[in-house]
Design a protein around this motif. Structure first.
Motif, mmCIF file in Angstrom:
data_model
loop_
_atom_site.group_PDB
_atom_site.id
_atom_site.type_symbol
_atom_site.label_atom_id
_atom_site.label_comp_id
_atom_site.label_asym_id
_atom_site.label_seq_id
_atom_site.Cartn_x
_atom_site.Cartn_y
_atom_site.Cartn_z
ATOM 1 N N ILE A 15 0.855 -1.176 0.000
ATOM 2 C CA ILE A 15 0.000 0.000 0.000
ATOM 3 C C ILE A 15 0.892 1.227 0.000
ATOM 4 O O ILE A 15 1.691 1.422 0.905
ATOM 5 C CB ILE A 15 -0.876 -0.019 1.247
ATOM 6 N N ILE A 17 1.030 4.647 0.547
ATOM 7 C CA ILE A 17 0.206 5.699 1.110
ATOM 8 C C ILE A 17 0.620 7.089 0.649
ATOM 9 O O ILE A 17 -0.214 7.950 0.413
ATOM 10 C CB ILE A 17 0.222 5.582 2.631
ATOM 11 N N LEU A 33 -5.658 -11.797 2.980
ATOM 12 C CA LEU A 33 -5.699 -11.206 4.318
ATOM 13 C C LEU A 33 -5.799 -12.283 5.381
ATOM 14 O O LEU A 33 -5.102 -12.247 6.382
ATOM 15 C CB LEU A 33 -6.891 -10.259 4.437
ATOM 16 N N LEU A 44 3.404 -13.116 15.688
ATOM 17 C CA LEU A 44 3.386 -11.941 16.550
ATOM 18 C C LEU A 44 3.201 -12.251 18.028
ATOM 19 O O LEU A 44 3.416 -11.393 18.856
ATOM 20 C CB LEU A 44 2.308 -10.951 16.093
ATOM 21 N N LEU A 64 4.794 -12.967 5.436
ATOM 22 C CA LEU A 64 4.050 -12.427 4.319
ATOM 23 C C LEU A 64 3.501 -11.083 4.771
ATOM 24 O O LEU A 64 2.854 -10.987 5.798
ATOM 25 C CB LEU A 64 2.898 -13.380 4.012
ATOM 26 N N VAL A 66 1.556 -7.296 4.005
ATOM 27 C CA VAL A 66 0.710 -6.459 3.177
ATOM 28 C C VAL A 66 1.431 -5.144 2.899
ATOM 29 O O VAL A 66 1.344 -4.578 1.823
ATOM 30 C CB VAL A 66 -0.623 -6.205 3.901
ATOM 31 N N HIS A 67 2.153 -4.708 3.896
ATOM 32 C CA HIS A 67 2.843 -3.424 3.769
ATOM 33 C C HIS A 67 4.224 -3.602 3.178
ATOM 34 O O HIS A 67 4.813 -4.667 3.274
ATOM 35 C CB HIS A 67 2.943 -2.775 5.150
ATOM 36 N N HIS A 80 6.142 3.415 8.720
ATOM 37 C CA HIS A 80 4.730 3.831 8.814
ATOM 38 C C HIS A 80 4.549 5.143 9.574
ATOM 39 O O HIS A 80 3.688 5.954 9.243
ATOM 40 C CB HIS A 80 3.844 2.719 9.396
ATOM 41 N N GLU A 93 -7.430 5.705 6.301
ATOM 42 C CA GLU A 93 -7.155 4.535 5.470
ATOM 43 C C GLU A 93 -6.713 3.345 6.308
ATOM 44 O O GLU A 93 -7.128 2.215 6.063
ATOM 45 C CB GLU A 93 -6.116 4.898 4.415
ATOM 46 N N HIS A 98 -7.466 -1.899 9.985
ATOM 47 C CA HIS A 98 -7.075 -2.085 11.395
ATOM 48 C C HIS A 98 -8.226 -1.756 12.349
ATOM 49 O O HIS A 98 -8.038 -1.749 13.549
ATOM 50 C CB HIS A 98 -5.839 -1.233 11.719
ATOM 51 N N SER A 107 -7.187 -6.801 9.690
ATOM 52 C CA SER A 107 -5.735 -6.994 9.635
ATOM 53 C C SER A 107 -5.257 -7.900 10.770
ATOM 54 O O SER A 107 -4.234 -8.563 10.663
ATOM 55 C CB SER A 107 -5.008 -5.653 9.739
HETATM 56 C C1 HEC Z 1 -5.673 -3.145 3.112
HETATM 57 C C2 HEC Z 1 -5.631 -3.425 4.534
HETATM 58 C C3 HEC Z 1 -4.658 -2.614 5.353
HETATM 59 C C4 HEC Z 1 -4.528 -1.259 5.389
HETATM 60 C C5 HEC Z 1 -5.302 -0.207 4.622
HETATM 61 C C6 HEC Z 1 -3.522 -0.979 6.374
HETATM 62 N N1 HEC Z 1 -3.029 -2.129 6.909
HETATM 63 FE FE1 HEC Z 1 -1.570 -2.312 8.259
HETATM 64 N N2 HEC Z 1 -1.702 -4.315 8.163
HETATM 65 C C7 HEC Z 1 -2.608 -5.021 7.403
HETATM 66 C C8 HEC Z 1 -2.385 -6.428 7.560
HETATM 67 C C9 HEC Z 1 -3.164 -7.547 6.893
HETATM 68 C C10 HEC Z 1 -1.294 -6.549 8.462
HETATM 69 C C11 HEC Z 1 -0.641 -7.822 8.935
HETATM 70 C C12 HEC Z 1 0.222 -8.379 7.821
HETATM 71 C C13 HEC Z 1 1.385 -7.535 7.525
HETATM 72 O O1 HEC Z 1 2.108 -7.200 8.451
HETATM 73 O O2 HEC Z 1 1.572 -7.182 6.369
HETATM 74 C C14 HEC Z 1 -0.913 -5.207 8.822
HETATM 75 C C15 HEC Z 1 0.128 -4.901 9.674
HETATM 76 C C16 HEC Z 1 0.478 -3.616 10.047
HETATM 77 C C17 HEC Z 1 1.556 -3.299 10.942
HETATM 78 C C18 HEC Z 1 2.410 -4.279 11.685
HETATM 79 C C19 HEC Z 1 3.381 -4.933 10.823
HETATM 80 C C20 HEC Z 1 4.048 -6.061 11.566
HETATM 81 O O3 HEC Z 1 4.847 -6.704 10.922
HETATM 82 O O4 HEC Z 1 3.767 -6.268 12.740
HETATM 83 C C21 HEC Z 1 1.611 -1.959 11.046
HETATM 84 C C22 HEC Z 1 2.587 -1.135 11.850
HETATM 85 C C23 HEC Z 1 0.572 -1.439 10.217
HETATM 86 N N3 HEC Z 1 -0.083 -2.483 9.621
HETATM 87 C C24 HEC Z 1 0.296 -0.115 10.113
HETATM 88 C C25 HEC Z 1 -0.643 0.394 9.250
HETATM 89 C C26 HEC Z 1 -0.872 1.791 9.084
HETATM 90 C C27 HEC Z 1 -0.171 2.885 9.869
HETATM 91 C C28 HEC Z 1 -1.822 1.918 8.120
HETATM 92 C C29 HEC Z 1 -2.401 3.202 7.570
HETATM 93 C C30 HEC Z 1 -1.422 4.133 7.043
HETATM 94 C C31 HEC Z 1 -2.183 0.598 7.691
HETATM 95 N N4 HEC Z 1 -1.461 -0.291 8.415
HETATM 96 C C32 HEC Z 1 -3.109 0.300 6.703
HETATM 97 C C33 HEC Z 1 -3.561 -4.497 6.579
HETATM 98 C C34 HEC Z 1 -3.723 -3.154 6.301
#
Ligand code: HEC
Ligand code: HEC
Ligand code: HEC
Ligand code: HEC
Ligand code: HEC
Ligand code: HEC
Ligand code: HEC
Length: 383
Positions: A15, A17, A33, A44, A64, A66-67, A80, A93, A98, A107
């Motif tokens: 994503i 942003i 997801l 975790l 795996l 998403v970010h 982030h 967003e 979340h 998430s």
């Molecule tokens: C489309 C869905 C989605 C959006 C929108 C989203 N997240 Fe996430 N996020 C996830 C998922 C699913 C995970 C767990 C998997 C991963 O870490 O990729 C996650 C994990 C995280 C983590 C932890 C990563 C870790 O490894 O522990 C953080 C920090 C985070 N998100 C912050 C954000 C922030 C800040 C935003 C907004 C700017 C955001 N996310 C937007 C789906 C999303």
């Protein structure tokens, strides 16, 4: 090569942003997801108490994600926190995955996993009980400012103003600081600079009934003055000049201190010096001039005919703060007429105490009753 349904690699679902594109354009199949959830949840567990940077799971854990890579690396340009800062902390967003309260949502990752207070700790309920939470925690307002802005007007990590419509605003929708004197106690809808409205109701814990100790007889003393002159805040409390004044924020019950007050009025030519006190266990007030700790001596009176004894005295009542109107009915603070006064009918009081009571025993001018002065024959003089 890609098979439908196969998990996408990280970069294709990342994503971005800072491009400020609507999230929706990055479609992430639910299965991705959910799978990610399972994987992540197991990974975790190990850092559930983690609140320091060193302990953070890194992208290199191979999970795996998403970010994008670097999402958790404070030094990376797409960390982030950095991305959010650039986006003026627009969290809407993030909330889509979340959850609105940032407790995880689809998430499965709650922000509070790493941020001890993100956005709010356990026990915090935004709309209803944040006052109670604040009181329990002894007002950690610095924390609130970190996310809601230095003046609570937005900015900070959440960029959400406390003073938006429907929240900290007065009856005319004018913004008022959560530190206004009538925000935590008193009339929340009154204008910020209206000090008398800082008195309960409501009290610190939100009570509005006069049977609640924090509410009690405030309004009758301060505003309506049921039988007599109104009383000022400082007659019963030390008024803090600012929020942080010593003795202000603390543990209930509130301190009752008789400072600059009529309650201490010396009468009887110096022979009656009331020492008013308040007992927080019985909620009773004692030895106040106001409730009848006073004396008039015949020897020094210019109207000796009206005495039935060498002194005339009040009833020195100890009313209960939550006793309601029964605590101050006619006859509680002094007899009708007082002890030591010539026994006369209620219907006669107004003849001599003209302008104070009428001939039905009703107070006609509250400013002359309980004002610390003798009012008789149309004259007013000191005890
Ligand atoms: C489309 C869905 C989605 C959006 C929108 C989203 N997240 Fe996430 N996020 C996830 C998922 C699913 C995970 C767990 C998997 C991963 O870490 O990729 C996650 C994990 C995280 C983590 C932890 C990563 C870790 O490894 O522990 C953080 C920090 C985070 N998100 C912050 C954000 C922030 C800040 C935003 C907004 C700017 C955001 N996310 C937007 C789906 C999303
Ligand atoms: C896996 C741990 C982890 C998770 C989960 C996490 N963060 Fe962070 N976050 C951090 C770390 C570490 C920092 C850097 C803290 C520092 O620099 O003091 C940070 C910093 C931030 C900052 C920047 C604060 C500032 O102004 O410097 C924001 C905003 C933020 N995170 C929002 C979120 C949001 C929103 C979520 C949930 C969607 C989230 N974080 C989830 C670890 C995490
Ligand atoms: C780490 C950041 C953070 C901290 C610290 C924080 N807040 Fe918040 N606050 C948020 C975010 C993000 C939201 C919006 C999400 C939500 O409603 O939970 C929010 C929402 C609120 C709301 C609800 C607003 C609404 O629109 O419904 C209240 C009330 C509130 N915060 C009060 C406080 C108070 C009081 C404190 C101090 C004890 C505090 N917050 C500390 C981030 C924070
Ligand atoms: C006649 C005396 C009197 C006057 C005048 C008075 N108070 Fe009080 N106040 C009390 C008493 C008694 C309590 C209850 C103490 C207890 O709980 O034991 C109290 C409690 C409070 C509390 C704590 C509420 C709670 O939740 O427990 C606040 C705040 C307060 N007063 C503010 C004010 C302000 C502001 C004014 C002036 C605008 C004012 N008071 C005027 C007697 C007075
Ligand atoms: C952030 C919440 C908050 C704000 C804002 C606030 N108060 Fe209070 N106030 C309290 C609490 C909590 C108590 C009761 C705690 C105690 O008595 O130790 C209290 C008690 C009082 C009392 C009763 C006497 C005492 O100190 O216990 C008075 C009077 C008072 N406040 C006046 C004010 C004035 C004047 C302002 C503005 C300068 C103000 N308050 C702003 C929380 C607040
Ligand atoms: C809350 C206590 C209180 C109550 C209740 C009360 N009084 Fe008084 N009264 C006083 C005090 C104190 C004085 C002493 C003079 C002063 O301060 O005005 C007084 C004085 C008087 C006087 C003398 C005139 C004067 O003001 O000097 C009359 C008459 C009187 N009261 C009638 C009544 C009647 C009638 C009622 C019932 C409707 C009543 N009082 C209820 C406290 C009270
Ligand atoms: C004949 C006139 C007269 C009548 C009638 C009368 N008083 Fe008085 N009263 C006085 C005088 C004079 C004083 C003041 C004595 C002094 O100054 O030494 C006084 C003093 C008082 C005081 C104490 C001092 C003060 O003024 O606060 C109270 C209380 C009081 N009267 C209440 C009453 C009540 C209640 C009635 C009706 C039942 C009543 N009086 C009827 C003449 C009268």
């Amino acid at each position: 090569m890609r098979v439908p349904g196969e998990l996408k690699d990280r970069s294709s679902v990342a994503i971005v942003i800072n491009e400020r594109k609507p999230m929706r354009t990055y479609h992430i199949p639910t299965i991705v997801l959910l799978t990610a959830l399972v994987v992540i949840a197991s990974l975790l567990n190990s850092c559930s108490d983690l609140k320091s940077v060193q302990d953070l799971p890194t992208a290199s854990s191979g999970a795996l994600q998403v970010h994008d890579a670097g999402w958790l690396d404070t030094a990376a340009s797409n960390f982030h926190g950095t991305i959010l800062k650039q986006a003026q902390y627009n969290l809407s967003e993030c909330a889509t995955c979340h959850s609105k309260q940032f407790t995880g949502g689809t998430s499965g990752v709650a922000c509070s996993k790493c941020h001890q207070y993100y956005p709010h700790p356990a026990g915090f309920s935004a709309s209803t009980s944040h006052p109670q939470y604040l009181y329990n925690q002894n007002y950690p307002l610095g924390q609130c400012k970190a996310c809601h802005g230095a003046t609570y007007a937005g900015g900070g990590n959440a960029n959400l103003s406390c003073m938006k419509s429907g929240c900290h605003v007065d009856a005319n929708n004018v913004s008022k600081s959560p530190e206004a004197c009538n925000a935590c106690h008193g009339n929340f809808k009154a204008a910020a600079n209206d000090l008398p409205s800082a008195a309960p109701p409501k009290d610190i814990l939100g009570n509005t009934a006069t049977t609640a100790r924090g509410v009690g007889a405030h309004q009758i003393h301060l505003v309506s003055g049921a039988v007599g002159k109104t009383v000022k805040c400082q007659e019963c409390h030390t008024i803090p000049t600012q929020l942080s004044s010593p003795g202000h924020l603390g543990t209930l019950p509130a301190e009752v201190v008789f400072n600059d007050t009529l309650a201490r009025l010396t009468t009887g030519g110096g022979t009656s010096v009331p020492k008013p006190s308040y007992d927080p266990s019985t909620l009773k007030c004692s030895n106040t001039f106001c409730h009848g700790n006073w004396k008039v001596r015949k020897a020094t009176s210019t109207s000796q005919f009206v005495f039935a004894d060498s002194v005339m005295v009040g009833a020195n009542d100890s009313p209960a703060w939550t006793g309601g109107s029964a605590a101050a009915t006619c006859g509680t603070c002094h007899g009708i007429p007082p002890k030591g006064h010539l026994a006369l009918a209620v219907s006669s009081c107004g003849t001599c105490h003209v302008g104070v009571v009428d001939n039905n025993g009703h107070i006609v001018d509250k400013t002359k009753h309980g004002n610390g002065k003798i009012n008789v024959f149309g004259q007013e003089y000191a005890f």
